[in-house]
Design an enzyme around this catalytic site. Structure first.
Site, PDB file in Angstrom:
ATOM      1  N   ARG A 124      -2.155  -0.737   5.550  1.00  0.00           N
ATOM      2  CA  ARG A 124      -3.389  -1.243   4.935  1.00  0.00           C
ATOM      3  C   ARG A 124      -3.153  -2.609   4.302  1.00  0.00           C
ATOM      4  O   ARG A 124      -4.025  -3.471   4.315  1.00  0.00           O
ATOM      5  CB  ARG A 124      -3.890  -0.260   3.864  1.00  0.00           C
ATOM      6  N   CYS A 178       0.862  -1.187   0.000  1.00  0.00           N
ATOM      7  CA  CYS A 178       0.000   0.000   0.000  1.00  0.00           C
ATOM      8  C   CYS A 178       0.894   1.231   0.000  1.00  0.00           C
ATOM      9  O   CYS A 178       1.622   1.474  -0.957  1.00  0.00           O
ATOM     10  CB  CYS A 178      -0.975  -0.017   1.174  1.00  0.00           C
TER      11      CYS A 178
END
Lengths: 300, 140
Positions: free
Chosen positions: A252, A247
């Site tokens: 994430r 990410c």
């Protein structure tokens, strides 16, 4: 002794049901010997405003990252941290947090870099626990420091460095950022201007599957069938093929890494924590702009 | 660019503490954000949304006799954002217009919190401050 698994119907559908527990399971096991509950949030004050009874706090920013070097804490520091939280090597650890367990997944990934055997996520995290009207407390959790061994961090099995990604080009990659970051319209998340990169776009060949698609509105994970439809049917990822998720800084993508590895049972998934803040600023590496995945010849 | 007297006191309070205790002070600020007066509590449409904050933060500025009155609200579920709203309230409420307009934009980074909270939150407080100054300049 590790605690028993949550054998509820939803959780049993996943490839590795032993890494996820429901709020019902946690409620029933509150106070169990050998269980340590860990809260890990994006908002650094949330824990202090009320936490699950008995939970301890681990902060991604101040506890898990090295303050100077861009890296995670080493084996000695990890041992010190876990001792201070009363976690033993054989403890069952259940991690939960805010924002759909985003930071909780990140903490879990770091625990796994050190090979902690029994670490699980609370399905739905803080939000679901609260929305079900379950108890929070501001009582200070009394902790008896434990002995935790110094374990060398394993940076090969679950973690990818930029050279690993270069060598991986041509094999499946998952970009879990927003569509605007993937296409290169933005070089940072709408609210994170200081964590940008010099170029916008994505790593050649990466599928765009924003991380939050794996979660329901209330933060619980989607069902096994829905996750298979999303990653395997719609995006043609293959549980038998090595896959790397990334990410912006690797937080994430820890969430997606968890989904692929444990909920869908992908054999070999690594998280590239250098992610776009590194790749998008590296000299000479290929990138692709726009909505197409693009391709690049595999490096021999 | 300079700081108001109460802002200097806030900076001193934070800087006099070891980093781990700064979060306790931050939590005190979160708990001390004054409630909105009824005229705003009943009229959320009058308030300006701070788009830089992920959580719903709203603010409104009144200027009376060249002094600034500041109204801010943020949900209890976003304690760090609430704390930052409260810090700005302490630093700027009841201060002369000129002092607010010339207030140092770098104030948030003087609190010694950059290493403790995420960049998202630092961005939020800067957004609040910029919007306060804009409203003050429009209304004075």
């Amino acid at each position: 002794m590790p605690l028993g698994f949550d054998d509820s119907a939803k959780i049993n559908e996943y490839a590795h049901p032993e890494v996820l527990v429901s709020t019902d399971w946690l409620q029933a096991n509150l106070g169990a010997e050998n269980l340590v509950i860990v809260e890990s949030d994006e908002d650094v004050l949330l824990y202090a405003t009320g936490h699950i009874p008995g939970a301890v706090k681990i902060d991604w920013h101040t506890d898990l990252n090295d303050p100077v070097l861009r890296d995670y804490l080493d084996g000695a520091k990890f041992a010190e941290l876990l001792s201070s939280r009363g976690i033993r090597r054989d403890s069952t650890v259940v991690i939960y947090g805010d924002n759909k367990n985003w930071w909780a997944s990140y903490a879990l990934w770091v625990f796994k870099l050190f090979g902690h055997a029994d670490v699980r996520l609370l399905d739905g995290g803080r939000e679901t626990w609260i929305s079900e009207g379950r108890d929070l407390t501001t009582d200070v959790t009394s902790i008896t420091p434990s002995e935790y061994p110094v374990i060398e961090r394993d940076d090969k099995t679950l973690r990818a460095y930029r050279d690993d990604v270069l060598a991986h080009l041509g094999k499946p990659l998952v970009d879990v950022r927003s569509p605007q970051e993937y296409s290169g319209e933005r070089t940072h998340m709408p609210n994170y201007p200081e964590e940008g990169a010099l170029r916008g776009g994505h790593i050649p060949g990466a599928a765009s599957i924003p991380w939050s698609k794996a979660a329901n509105e209330n933060g619980t994970f989607k069902s096994a069938a829905d996750l298979r439809a999303l990653y395997i049917d719609a995006e043609a990822l293959d549980p038998a093929t090595d896959t790397i998720a990334y990410c912006r800084i690797g937080e994430r993508s820890s969430h997606t890494w968890f989904v692929l590895k444990y909920l869908l049972g992908f054999k070999n998934v690594r998280n590239y924590d250098g992610s776009w803040t590194e790749w998008g600023s590296l000299v000479g590496v290929p990138i692709v702009k726009g909505e197409v995945r693009g391709s690049w010849p595999a490096v021999a | 660019m300079k700081l108001t007297k109460p802002a200097v006191a806030v900076v001193d309070d934070f800087q006099s503490l070891e980093p781990q205790h700064r979060l306790e002070l931050l939590l005190d600020f979160a708990n001390e954000l004054p409630n909105l007066p009824v005229r705003y509590a009943d009229h959320p449409d009058l308030l300006e949304r701070v788009e830089e904050c992920q959580s719903p933060v709203y603010l409104f500025v009144e200027v009376t006799d060249q002094r600034v009155q500041l109204f801010l609200t943020a949900p209890k579920e976003a304690p760090t954002t609430r704390a930052f709203a409260s810090i700005l309230h302490s630093a700027l409420d009841q201060q002369p217009v000129d002092d607010v307009l010339s207030f140092d934009d770098d104030f948030p980074s003087m609190l010694g919190l950059t290493e403790l909270v995420s960049p998202l939150r630092m961005r939020g407080i800067r957004g609040m401050l910029a919007r306060i100054k804009r409203q003050v300049s429009e209304k004075s």
